[in-house]
Design a protein around this motif. Sequence first.
Motif: not given
Length: 258
Positions: A199, A43, A9
């Motif tokens: 996540p 991300r 993640a």
Amino acid sequence: MRIALSQFAAHTDTERNLEHIRTTVARLSDVDIVVFPEAAMARFGIPLGPLAEPLDGKWATAVRQIAADAGVLIVAGMFTPSPDGRVTNTLLITGKGIDTHYDKIHLFDAFGFTESATVAPGSRTVVAEVDGVGVGFATCYDIRFPGLFQKLADDGALVTIVPASWGSGPGKREQWELLVRARALDSTAWIVACGQAYPGDEVASKGPTGIGYSAVSSPLGEIREQLGQEPGLLIVDIDPDEALAARKTVPVLANRRF
């Protein structure tokens, strides 16, 4: 061909994600390709413009050095500046004498998310020869478009690598697994699909940040290896000759009319 898939993640901190790439590669041996997810640089769910860097920038240069030191090909998702003020969703593909990139063609304007608002689309397909084997590249939402995978196969891909940051939601895992297998069957090629790990609910609500379940499908659509939703490292040995055999058994590329 031995391929490692690093399902993790990604953080909002690009240096922290770079360190993950460095430490992951350092612990591997006898691996040809190391695959990291889409958006491995940082991300989704945060402003992408301020962190985007060119392909000769600090982040990509560091990844190149990691690949060169280890003697492996690294595939990792990053964001590069686009001339129109948006960013480009880019796969950096570097190592083993290869230094190229793929810009995501199909943008995720679906399920209430509008990737094209901040990301500019790519326009070229990419197949690289890795130790004599044709390897194609696609990114996440691309996996919903069989024509791309057949084009990669036409261009010589026996393996297609698909980094992803697959958005969560009802039925999304089932769609992901089905699409990985379907694209393998469409192209009679290995599909190596490496996604971001899940996540947690709070981060997942901010964007398509991943569900995990990275998977490797044979050219006949069999899931050979798969992870769960948590971070993990999957190492697989694949035989490119299986793709050639599949194309003799089920010659869909030769038989198609459209």
